[in-house]
Design a protein around this motif. Structure first.
Motif, PDB file in Angstrom:
ATOM      1  N   TYR A   1       0.424  -1.556   0.235  1.00  0.00           N
ATOM      2  CA  TYR A   1       0.052   0.026   0.299  1.00  0.00           C
ATOM      3  C   TYR A   1       0.907   1.129   0.071  1.00  0.00           C
ATOM      4  O   TYR A   1       2.250   1.319   1.042  1.00  0.00           O
ATOM      5  CB  TYR A   1      -1.246  -0.243   0.933  1.00  0.00           C
ATOM      6  CG  TYR A   1      -1.899  -1.729   1.002  1.00  0.00           C
ATOM      7  CD1 TYR A   1      -2.772  -1.078   0.266  1.00  0.00           C
ATOM      8  CD2 TYR A   1      -1.821  -2.421   1.793  1.00  0.00           C
ATOM      9  CE1 TYR A   1      -3.812  -2.196   0.189  1.00  0.00           C
ATOM     10  CE2 TYR A   1      -2.839  -3.828   1.401  1.00  0.00           C
ATOM     11  CZ  TYR A   1      -3.525  -3.115   1.347  1.00  0.00           C
ATOM     12  OH  TYR A   1      -4.468  -4.067   0.889  1.00  0.00           O
ATOM     13  N   PRO A   2      -0.116   1.976  -0.671  1.00  0.00           N
ATOM     14  CA  PRO A   2       1.007   3.721  -0.733  1.00  0.00           C
ATOM     15  C   PRO A   2       1.477   4.627   0.983  1.00  0.00           C
ATOM     16  O   PRO A   2       2.448   4.778   0.901  1.00  0.00           O
ATOM     17  CB  PRO A   2       0.100   4.349  -1.126  1.00  0.00           C
ATOM     18  CG  PRO A   2      -0.892   3.549  -2.074  1.00  0.00           C
ATOM     19  CD  PRO A   2      -1.024   2.415  -1.331  1.00  0.00           C
ATOM     20  N   ASP A   3       1.040   3.693   1.739  1.00  0.00           N
ATOM     21  CA  ASP A   3       1.399   4.137   3.608  1.00  0.00           C
ATOM     22  C   ASP A   3       2.466   3.075   4.043  1.00  0.00           C
ATOM     23  O   ASP A   3       3.005   3.382   5.329  1.00  0.00           O
ATOM     24  CB  ASP A   3      -0.243   4.480   4.073  1.00  0.00           C
ATOM     25  CG  ASP A   3      -0.701   3.068   4.344  1.00  0.00           C
ATOM     26  OD1 ASP A   3      -0.419   2.238   4.107  1.00  0.00           O
ATOM     27  OD2 ASP A   3      -2.037   2.728   5.409  1.00  0.00           O
ATOM     28  N   GLN A   4       2.873   2.591   3.210  1.00  0.00           N
ATOM     29  CA  GLN A   4       4.352   1.766   3.023  1.00  0.00           C
ATOM     30  C   GLN A   4       3.396   1.430   4.730  1.00  0.00           C
ATOM     31  O   GLN A   4       4.511   0.694   5.791  1.00  0.00           O
ATOM     32  CB  GLN A   4       4.785   2.901   4.472  1.00  0.00           C
ATOM     33  CG  GLN A   4       5.605   4.032   3.105  1.00  0.00           C
ATOM     34  CD  GLN A   4       6.556   3.197   1.449  1.00  0.00           C
ATOM     35  OE1 GLN A   4       7.004   2.459   2.074  1.00  0.00           O
ATOM     36  NE2 GLN A   4       6.012   3.643   0.625  1.00  0.00           N
ATOM     37  N   THR A   5       2.617   0.420   4.731  1.00  0.00           N
ATOM     38  CA  THR A   5       2.213  -0.709   4.718  1.00  0.00           C
ATOM     39  C   THR A   5       2.112  -2.143   3.690  1.00  0.00           C
ATOM     40  O   THR A   5       1.622  -1.776   2.901  1.00  0.00           O
ATOM     41  CB  THR A   5       0.631  -0.342   5.645  1.00  0.00           C
ATOM     42  OG1 THR A   5      -0.481  -0.614   4.856  1.00  0.00           O
ATOM     43  CG2 THR A   5       1.287   0.166   7.041  1.00  0.00           C
ATOM     44  N   TYR A   6       2.196  -3.537   4.461  1.00  0.00           N
ATOM     45  CA  TYR A   6       1.926  -4.963   3.810  1.00  0.00           C
ATOM     46  C   TYR A   6       1.091  -5.920   4.459  1.00  0.00           C
ATOM     47  O   TYR A   6       0.972  -6.284   5.582  1.00  0.00           O
ATOM     48  CB  TYR A   6       3.457  -4.936   3.522  1.00  0.00           C
ATOM     49  CG  TYR A   6       4.280  -3.711   3.223  1.00  0.00           C
ATOM     50  CD1 TYR A   6       4.949  -3.708   1.824  1.00  0.00           C
ATOM     51  CD2 TYR A   6       4.875  -3.572   3.832  1.00  0.00           C
ATOM     52  CE1 TYR A   6       5.397  -2.571   1.689  1.00  0.00           C
ATOM     53  CE2 TYR A   6       6.329  -2.580   3.706  1.00  0.00           C
ATOM     54  CZ  TYR A   6       5.923  -1.990   2.426  1.00  0.00           C
ATOM     55  OH  TYR A   6       7.308  -0.946   1.822  1.00  0.00           O
ATOM     56  N   ASP A   7      -0.030  -5.833   3.358  1.00  0.00           N
ATOM     57  CA  ASP A   7      -0.883  -7.257   4.138  1.00  0.00           C
ATOM     58  C   ASP A   7       1.027  -8.564   3.821  1.00  0.00           C
ATOM     59  O   ASP A   7       1.157  -9.003   2.528  1.00  0.00           O
ATOM     60  CB  ASP A   7      -1.715  -7.671   2.847  1.00  0.00           C
ATOM     61  CG  ASP A   7      -2.404  -6.895   2.638  1.00  0.00           C
ATOM     62  OD1 ASP A   7      -2.836  -5.846   4.578  1.00  0.00           O
ATOM     63  OD2 ASP A   7      -3.443  -6.161   2.270  1.00  0.00           O
ATOM     64  N   VAL A   8       0.526  -9.466   4.731  1.00  0.00           N
ATOM     65  CA  VAL A   8       1.917 -10.041   4.930  1.00  0.00           C
ATOM     66  C   VAL A   8       0.692 -11.772   5.631  1.00  0.00           C
ATOM     67  O   VAL A   8      -0.270 -11.674   6.436  1.00  0.00           O
ATOM     68  CB  VAL A   8       2.174 -10.093   5.442  1.00  0.00           C
ATOM     69  CG1 VAL A   8       3.527 -10.619   6.080  1.00  0.00           C
ATOM     70  CG2 VAL A   8       3.037  -8.836   5.469  1.00  0.00           C
ATOM     71  N   GLU A   9       0.652 -12.304   4.739  1.00  0.00           N
ATOM     72  CA  GLU A   9       0.099 -13.941   4.650  1.00  0.00           C
ATOM     73  C   GLU A   9       0.973 -14.796   5.315  1.00  0.00           C
ATOM     74  O   GLU A   9       2.563 -15.045   4.897  1.00  0.00           O
ATOM     75  CB  GLU A   9      -0.560 -14.735   3.580  1.00  0.00           C
ATOM     76  CG  GLU A   9      -1.503 -15.610   3.791  1.00  0.00           C
ATOM     77  CD  GLU A   9      -1.603 -16.259   2.227  1.00  0.00           C
ATOM     78  OE1 GLU A   9      -3.036 -16.971   2.050  1.00  0.00           O
ATOM     79  OE2 GLU A   9      -1.407 -16.011   1.633  1.00  0.00           O
ATOM     80  N   PHE A  10       0.659 -15.537   6.274  1.00  0.00           N
ATOM     81  CA  PHE A  10       1.820 -16.944   7.388  1.00  0.00           C
ATOM     82  C   PHE A  10       0.998 -18.356   6.808  1.00  0.00           C
ATOM     83  O   PHE A  10      -0.298 -18.146   7.131  1.00  0.00           O
ATOM     84  CB  PHE A  10       1.263 -16.494   8.338  1.00  0.00           C
ATOM     85  CG  PHE A  10       2.710 -14.978   8.773  1.00  0.00           C
ATOM     86  CD1 PHE A  10       3.814 -14.805   8.646  1.00  0.00           C
ATOM     87  CD2 PHE A  10       1.614 -14.175   8.982  1.00  0.00           C
ATOM     88  CE1 PHE A  10       4.545 -13.971   9.569  1.00  0.00           C
ATOM     89  CE2 PHE A  10       2.417 -12.504   8.650  1.00  0.00           C
ATOM     90  CZ  PHE A  10       4.272 -12.564   9.727  1.00  0.00           C
ATOM     91  N   VAL A  11       1.504 -18.790   6.337  1.00  0.00           N
ATOM     92  CA  VAL A  11       0.953 -20.664   5.978  1.00  0.00           C
ATOM     93  C   VAL A  11       1.261 -21.120   6.173  1.00  0.00           C
ATOM     94  O   VAL A  11       2.698 -21.230   6.842  1.00  0.00           O
ATOM     95  CB  VAL A  11       0.651 -20.173   3.848  1.00  0.00           C
ATOM     96  CG1 VAL A  11       0.124 -21.642   3.864  1.00  0.00           C
ATOM     97  CG2 VAL A  11      -0.026 -19.113   3.358  1.00  0.00           C
ATOM     98  N   ALA A  12       0.803 -22.417   7.583  1.00  0.00           N
ATOM     99  CA  ALA A  12       1.615 -23.644   7.606  1.00  0.00           C
ATOM    100  C   ALA A  12       1.430 -24.812   6.656  1.00  0.00           C
ATOM    101  O   ALA A  12       1.789 -24.114   5.381  1.00  0.00           O
ATOM    102  CB  ALA A  12       0.100 -23.911   8.795  1.00  0.00           C
ATOM    103  N   GLN A  13       2.299 -25.385   6.791  1.00  0.00           N
ATOM    104  CA  GLN A  13       3.032 -26.678   5.577  1.00  0.00           C
ATOM    105  C   GLN A  13       2.046 -27.272   4.921  1.00  0.00           C
ATOM    106  O   GLN A  13       2.218 -27.801   3.569  1.00  0.00           O
ATOM    107  CB  GLN A  13       3.945 -27.739   7.061  1.00  0.00           C
ATOM    108  CG  GLN A  13       4.745 -27.196   6.500  1.00  0.00           C
ATOM    109  CD  GLN A  13       5.799 -27.789   7.562  1.00  0.00           C
ATOM    110  OE1 GLN A  13       6.191 -28.560   7.654  1.00  0.00           O
ATOM    111  NE2 GLN A  13       7.061 -27.886   7.514  1.00  0.00           N
ATOM    112  N   ASP A  14       0.566 -27.545   5.304  1.00  0.00           N
ATOM    113  CA  ASP A  14      -0.436 -27.907   5.175  1.00  0.00           C
ATOM    114  C   ASP A  14      -1.073 -27.352   4.211  1.00  0.00           C
ATOM    115  O   ASP A  14      -2.452 -27.569   3.300  1.00  0.00           O
ATOM    116  CB  ASP A  14      -1.236 -28.687   5.984  1.00  0.00           C
ATOM    117  CG  ASP A  14      -1.901 -27.908   6.957  1.00  0.00           C
ATOM    118  OD1 ASP A  14      -1.548 -26.284   6.520  1.00  0.00           O
ATOM    119  OD2 ASP A  14      -2.715 -28.206   7.483  1.00  0.00           O
ATOM    120  N   GLY A  15      -0.641 -25.929   4.462  1.00  0.00           N
ATOM    121  CA  GLY A  15      -1.239 -24.608   2.797  1.00  0.00           C
ATOM    122  C   GLY A  15      -2.406 -24.034   3.580  1.00  0.00           C
ATOM    123  O   GLY A  15      -2.851 -23.466   3.158  1.00  0.00           O
TER     124      GLY A  15
END
Length: 80
Positions: free
Chosen positions: A34-48
């Motif tokens: 995003y322009p405000d220097q934020t990020y959507d970060v996804e954390f995923v387990a080994q099983d998806g």
């Protein structure tokens, strides 16, 4: 200075985020910037399974990048 974080970068947390139940050193992927220097970060387990999708500033993140592959001409010979 930290490297710029970009879309689809693999990132690691540099701090514990109790509000999201995320530990330091957990690894995620940037799925939106995003322009405000934020990020959507996804954390995923080994099983998806996605166990967290959070919007974060760059402060608790570090981008994980592979080192460039060196050409054979500059490769250091192995020592036996």
């Amino acid at each position: 200075m930290k490297d710029e974080i970009k879309l689809l970068d693999v990132v690691a947390l540099t701090t514990y985020l109790p509000q999201y139940n995320l530990l330091r050193d957990e690894i995620g992927a940037v799925v939106e910037c995003y322009p405000d220097q934020t990020y959507d970060v996804e954390f995923v387990a080994q099983d998806g399974y996605t166990y967290a999708l959070v919007n974060l500033r760059s402060d608790p993140l570090i981008s994980l990048r592979e080192k460039p592959v060196r050409s054979a001409a500059v490769a250091v010979p192995a020592m036996f």
